[in-house]
Design a protein around this motif. Structure first.
Motif, PDB file in Angstrom:
ATOM      1  N   GLY A 107       0.408  -1.516   0.220  1.00  0.00           N
ATOM      2  CA  GLY A 107      -0.207  -0.055  -0.113  1.00  0.00           C
ATOM      3  C   GLY A 107       0.516   1.237  -0.296  1.00  0.00           C
ATOM      4  N   ALA A 108       1.964   1.328   0.849  1.00  0.00           N
ATOM      5  CA  ALA A 108       2.845   2.259   1.117  1.00  0.00           C
ATOM      6  C   ALA A 108       3.590   2.543  -0.474  1.00  0.00           C
ATOM      7  N   GLN A 109       3.649   1.910  -1.468  1.00  0.00           N
ATOM      8  CA  GLN A 109       4.324   1.224  -2.492  1.00  0.00           C
ATOM      9  C   GLN A 109       3.826   2.025  -3.334  1.00  0.00           C
ATOM     10  N   ALA A 110       2.243   1.983  -3.273  1.00  0.00           N
ATOM     11  CA  ALA A 110       0.890   2.360  -4.427  1.00  0.00           C
ATOM     12  C   ALA A 110       0.451   3.933  -3.739  1.00  0.00           C
ATOM     13  N   LEU A 111       0.637   4.280  -2.549  1.00  0.00           N
ATOM     14  CA  LEU A 111       0.362   5.413  -2.982  1.00  0.00           C
ATOM     15  C   LEU A 111       2.132   6.312  -2.815  1.00  0.00           C
ATOM     16  N   LEU A 112       2.339   5.610  -2.684  1.00  0.00           N
ATOM     17  CA  LEU A 112       3.753   6.543  -3.774  1.00  0.00           C
ATOM     18  C   LEU A 112       3.659   6.548  -5.480  1.00  0.00           C
ATOM     19  N   GLY A 113       3.396   5.405  -5.747  1.00  0.00           N
ATOM     20  CA  GLY A 113       3.294   6.040  -7.042  1.00  0.00           C
ATOM     21  C   GLY A 113       1.954   6.630  -7.821  1.00  0.00           C
ATOM     22  N   PHE A 114       0.794   6.901  -7.032  1.00  0.00           N
ATOM     23  CA  PHE A 114      -0.165   7.588  -6.675  1.00  0.00           C
ATOM     24  C   PHE A 114       0.423   9.049  -6.835  1.00  0.00           C
ATOM     25  N   GLN A 115       0.957   9.199  -5.679  1.00  0.00           N
ATOM     26  CA  GLN A 115       1.296  10.622  -5.558  1.00  0.00           C
ATOM     27  C   GLN A 115       2.260  11.021  -6.153  1.00  0.00           C
TER      28      GLN A 115
ATOM     29  N   ILE B 190       5.543  12.943  -0.330  1.00  0.00           N
ATOM     30  CA  ILE B 190       6.477  12.180  -0.882  1.00  0.00           C
ATOM     31  C   ILE B 190       7.288  11.500  -0.078  1.00  0.00           C
ATOM     32  N   GLY B 191       8.397  12.921   0.689  1.00  0.00           N
ATOM     33  CA  GLY B 191       9.268  12.264   0.755  1.00  0.00           C
ATOM     34  C   GLY B 191       9.073  11.353   2.369  1.00  0.00           C
ATOM     35  N   PHE B 192       7.679  11.819   2.598  1.00  0.00           N
ATOM     36  CA  PHE B 192       7.423  10.474   3.909  1.00  0.00           C
ATOM     37  C   PHE B 192       7.256   9.000   3.546  1.00  0.00           C
ATOM     38  N   LEU B 193       6.625   9.339   2.323  1.00  0.00           N
ATOM     39  CA  LEU B 193       5.780   7.768   1.900  1.00  0.00           C
ATOM     40  C   LEU B 193       7.620   7.208   1.455  1.00  0.00           C
ATOM     41  N   ALA B 194       8.962   7.725   1.157  1.00  0.00           N
ATOM     42  CA  ALA B 194       9.674   7.358   0.077  1.00  0.00           C
ATOM     43  C   ALA B 194      10.313   6.475   1.356  1.00  0.00           C
ATOM     44  N   LEU B 195      10.541   7.508   2.383  1.00  0.00           N
ATOM     45  CA  LEU B 195      11.660   6.881   4.101  1.00  0.00           C
ATOM     46  C   LEU B 195      10.107   5.689   4.360  1.00  0.00           C
ATOM     47  N   THR B 196       9.058   5.851   4.274  1.00  0.00           N
ATOM     48  CA  THR B 196       8.304   4.357   5.051  1.00  0.00           C
ATOM     49  C   THR B 196       8.478   2.930   3.224  1.00  0.00           C
ATOM     50  N   VAL B 197       8.908   3.228   2.456  1.00  0.00           N
ATOM     51  CA  VAL B 197       9.224   2.317   1.934  1.00  0.00           C
ATOM     52  C   VAL B 197      10.739   1.877   2.159  1.00  0.00           C
ATOM     53  N   ILE B 198      11.344   2.432   2.563  1.00  0.00           N
ATOM     54  CA  ILE B 198      13.154   2.341   2.677  1.00  0.00           C
ATOM     55  C   ILE B 198      12.955   1.436   3.538  1.00  0.00           C
TER      56      ILE B 198
END
Length: 307
Positions: free
Chosen positions: A179-187, A211-219
């Protein structure tokens, strides 16, 4: 079925539910930036905002058991946690069903008109509630009594091996990651829309921060698997379990901040009101932080005081 096996199955079920929820959340966030969105009447925009809140609540509930497993139970399998999984998964279906019906209404209204679209949305929502709650309640009156009695007699906890702890930790990362990856892609796609170009600079900046927060989440969610492969050569170690727990808790913080920030941007864009966006961001952050961090921290503190 052992308690550990039941918890594993429960986590897998939340993984199934949350993927659909977060994809719907991504649709709600991205759809507000499509060219034809400006043509929607005001009542449809209000429904859109309400749906955004409902699907965010569903996501918050589905991630809650994983956070409590890490923060409160410290990776141990307990009967209390199994109850949390069942409660949160059950509660999450109600806002999901309402959001599904509302989204079908929004999709059908431009084609079929408000009246027929509303009928479609109501029927879809009621059908989801029937299959997710009604049929189960009717069946439970005549079936499953023995299994429910056996569950009540289960011990409050059982020994959890290190292998099981790490397997469940990686499963919980997989609950949040897709879900975090999908949200990052949408954003990321939103940035290239015409509506985004017309936003004030401050709003654009907030979106980039999200977007930065979501990228950190994925990492952070991908880090435990990388550590297991590279550092520990695929072996299960206590250090890997502790490190993975910290990564998951850190990811929950950045995910909450990223979702809240983008909710503020989207609501402000939909309702043409910065104040409404700030209220939406604040309310979502309170709900997410309350379910993921504040309440589990209070449970952990209460357990420590009892010990």
């Amino acid at each position: 079925m052992s308690l550990s096996k039941k918890l594993k199955v429960g986590l897998d079920e939340t993984r199934i539910l949350i993927l659909g929820s977060q994809i719907l959340l991504g649709f709600q966030l991205q759809g507000a930036f499509r060219p034809t969105f400006e043509q929607l009447p005001f009542h449809s925009r209000v429904v859109w905002v309400a749906t955004l809140g409902l699907i965010t609540l569903a996501v918050a509930l589905l991630i809650t058991p994983s956070i409590q497993h890490r923060l409160v139970e410290e990776g141990h399998d307990t009967k209390r946690l199994l109850g949390v999984i069942r409660l949160c998964a059950g509660l999450s279906l109600a806002p999901f069903a309402l959001a599904l019906g509302a989204d079908l209404f929004l999709a059908a209204e431009p084609v079929l008109g408000t009246g027929l679209a509303a009928s479609i949305g109501i029927v879809a929502g009621l059908t989801a509630l029937l299959f997710w709650y009604g049929l189960q309640a009717l069946t439970a009156r005549t079936t499953g009594e023995q299994e429910r009695t056996m569950m009540s007699a289960e011990p409050e906890h059982e020994h959890t091996s290190l292998e099981t702890k790490i397997e469940q930790m990686l499963t919980e990362a997989r609950v949040m990651l897709p879900g975090a990856q999908a949200l990052l892609g949408f954003q990321l796609v939103i940035i290239f829309s015409e509506t985004f170009e017309a936003l004030p600079f401050t709003t654009k900046l907030i979106h980039l921060v999200a977007i930065g927060f979501l990228a950190l989440t994925v990492i952070w969610l991908m880090a435990p698997a990388a550590f297991q492969r590279v550092v520990y050569a695929g072996e299960d170690t206590p250090d890997l379990h502790r490190l993975g727990t910290r990564f998951l808790l850190a990811a929950s913080v950045t995910l909450a901040l990223g979702i809240a920030a983008d909710l503020g941007v989207v609501v402000a864009t939909i309702l043409k009101s910065s104040a409404a966006g700030m209220v939406a961001a604040g309310m979502s952050l309170v709900v997410l932080s309350g379910l993921w961090h504040v309440y589990p921290a209070l449970l952990r503190r209460r357990r420590s005081l009892r010990a």
